[in-house]
Enzyme design. Structure first.
Site, short mmCIF file in Angstrom:
data_model
loop_
_atom_site.label_atom_id
_atom_site.label_comp_id
_atom_site.label_asym_id
_atom_site.label_seq_id
_atom_site.Cartn_x
_atom_site.Cartn_y
_atom_site.Cartn_z
N ASP A 107 17.11 -70.39 -14.04
CA ASP A 107 17.14 -71.68 -14.74
C ASP A 107 15.81 -72.41 -14.65
O ASP A 107 15.77 -73.63 -14.73
CB ASP A 107 18.26 -72.56 -14.17
N LYS A 158 17.20 -78.66 0.10
CA LYS A 158 17.68 -80.02 -0.17
C LYS A 158 17.44 -80.94 1.03
O LYS A 158 18.39 -81.43 1.66
CB LYS A 158 19.18 -80.00 -0.55
N ASP A 218 12.47 -77.02 -14.10
CA ASP A 218 13.86 -76.65 -13.83
C ASP A 218 14.70 -77.28 -14.95
O ASP A 218 14.66 -78.50 -15.14
CB ASP A 218 14.23 -77.23 -12.45
#
Ligand code: GDD
Ligand code: MG
Length: 355
Positions: A107, A158, A218
């Site tokens: 992606d 993250k 992204d």
């Protein structure tokens, strides 16, 4: 050379566009997104591509087939349940015949120079090389700390706001030596980012980071998706995926499109194959109209994307909006997206609607 592309995610942030169409084949300027990655790999001599699929895998297969039309061989690795990025790579690695491979997140729109990444990898005698790009907010990505020799020192997927020590993040393009696949457990859900990478650091296995200055985006959210279309129209992405559309000035036209003489197409626009655009219509401000669409007379499409097989009725005005596939927007409708609006596949919008 072989490559693996990870395409089994759910694409939740792009819903409703990804409800029936998997994110990797959502079109960017009328080409399934994966075509850009396939063309990128092909540019660097990767002509056998293993797609690590799960969710909506049949739709991907139907669109890309054997890869023959792109001049590559596509092999489908299918997970019965999501195995995570690491488990997916492990399953796909059965098709590598003992070779190392490039691995791409499915992606990310990028024209990363894979030759440079590979040469760097060999020069460093790395087992894994990961590409890095700078971003403003690393909390949505994998943060990567390196030393002065480009060796990875820490990988934090993250990170929380108080864990930000650098703006360099994992760009989702890697090269793995063959031995690395043996370090990933089989048949279980396992993450490259939370499992393999921390493990490489703990065991002091040569793990390096290649800083990329290439185009990188992204495409995970509607805003980024619109940006990706705009950047491709502006030729910012150095991948020859649009070669079969005719370009005239700042306009791309697909095969057998019927565009009336009295149509205004300005400041970048694209119209797909077999689409009909009637007199007095306007398509402008980086708008993209898909294949097999009908844009009726006087309709105005501004800064918007209309996906395949959709109908835009007479004198409608669509501003800053993404319209899914097979939609019917009836005449005299006004859709103003404000910051950006997304209308899902198959929607029917009655005449004179104001949205
Ligand atoms: N086959 C398969 N199976 N593919 C998967 C699975 C799975 O279970 N889970 C995720 N993927 C695929 C997704 O389709 C996507 O192409 C890729 O793996 C990465 O997953 P995302 O869910 O998009 O992760 P992310 O965007 O939150 O983070 C990843 O990408 C960032 C760069 O965009 C991580 O790799 C981050 O470290 C990285 O910075
Ligand atoms: Mg992602």
């Amino acid at each position: 050379m072989k490559g693996i592309i990870l395409v089994g995610g759910f694409g939740t942030r792009l819903r409703p566009l990804t409800t029936n169409t998997p994110k990797p084949v959502i079109p960017i300027v009328n080409k399934p997104f994966l075509v850009y990655q396939i063309e990128l790999l092909k540019m660097y001599g990767v002509n056998e591509i293993i797609l690590a699929t799960g969710h909506l895998s049949n739709t991907i297969k139907k669109i890309l087939g054997t890869g023959e039309s792109f001049g590559v061989k596509i092999i489908y690795s299918l997970e019965n349940q999501p195995l995570g990025t690491g488990g997916a790579v492990k399953l796909a690695s059965r098709h590598l015949d003992g070779q190392g491979a490039f691995i791409l997140n499915g992606d990310v729109l990028t024209d990363i120079n894979l030759d440079k990444l590979y040469n760097f990898h060999k020069e460093k005698k790395a087992q894994v090389t990961i590409s890095l790009v700078p971003v403003a907010d690393p909390t949505k990505f994998g943060l990567v700390e390196t030393n002065e020799n480009n060796q990875v020192r820490a990988f934090v997927e993250k990170p929380g706001p108080n864990e930000i020590t650098t703006n360099m993040i994992n760009a989702g393009a890697y090269y793995f030596e063959n031995e690395v696949f043996d370090m990933i457990p089989s048949g279980v859900n396992y993450s490259l980012e939370r499992g393999l990478y921390p493990m490489l650091l703990e065991k002091k296995i040569p793990f390096y980071a290649y800083n990329s200055n290439d185009y990188w985006l992204d495409i995970g959210t509607p805003k980024k998706y619109l940006e990706a279309n705009k950047d491709v129209l502006e030729d910012k992405v150095n991948i020859p995926a649009l070669i079969d559309m005719k370009k005239s000035g700042s306009v791309f036209i697909g095969d057998h499109a019927q565009i009336s003489k009295k149509v205004r197409m300005l400041s970048m626009a694209a119209v797909g194959e077999k689409t009909i655009v009637q007199p007095g219509a306007t398509i402008t401000d980086h708008s993209v109209v898909g294949n097999h669409c009908i844009i009726e007379e006087g309709a105005q499409i501004l800064g918007s994307i209309i996906l395949d097989n959709s109908f835009i009725g007479k004198n409608s005005k669509i501003v800053n909006t993404i319209i899914g596939q097979n939609c019917k927007v009836m005449p005299y409708t006004f859709i103003e997206g404000g910051l950006l609006k997304v209308i899902g596949d198959g929607a029917y919008i009655p005449e004179y609607s104001i949205i």
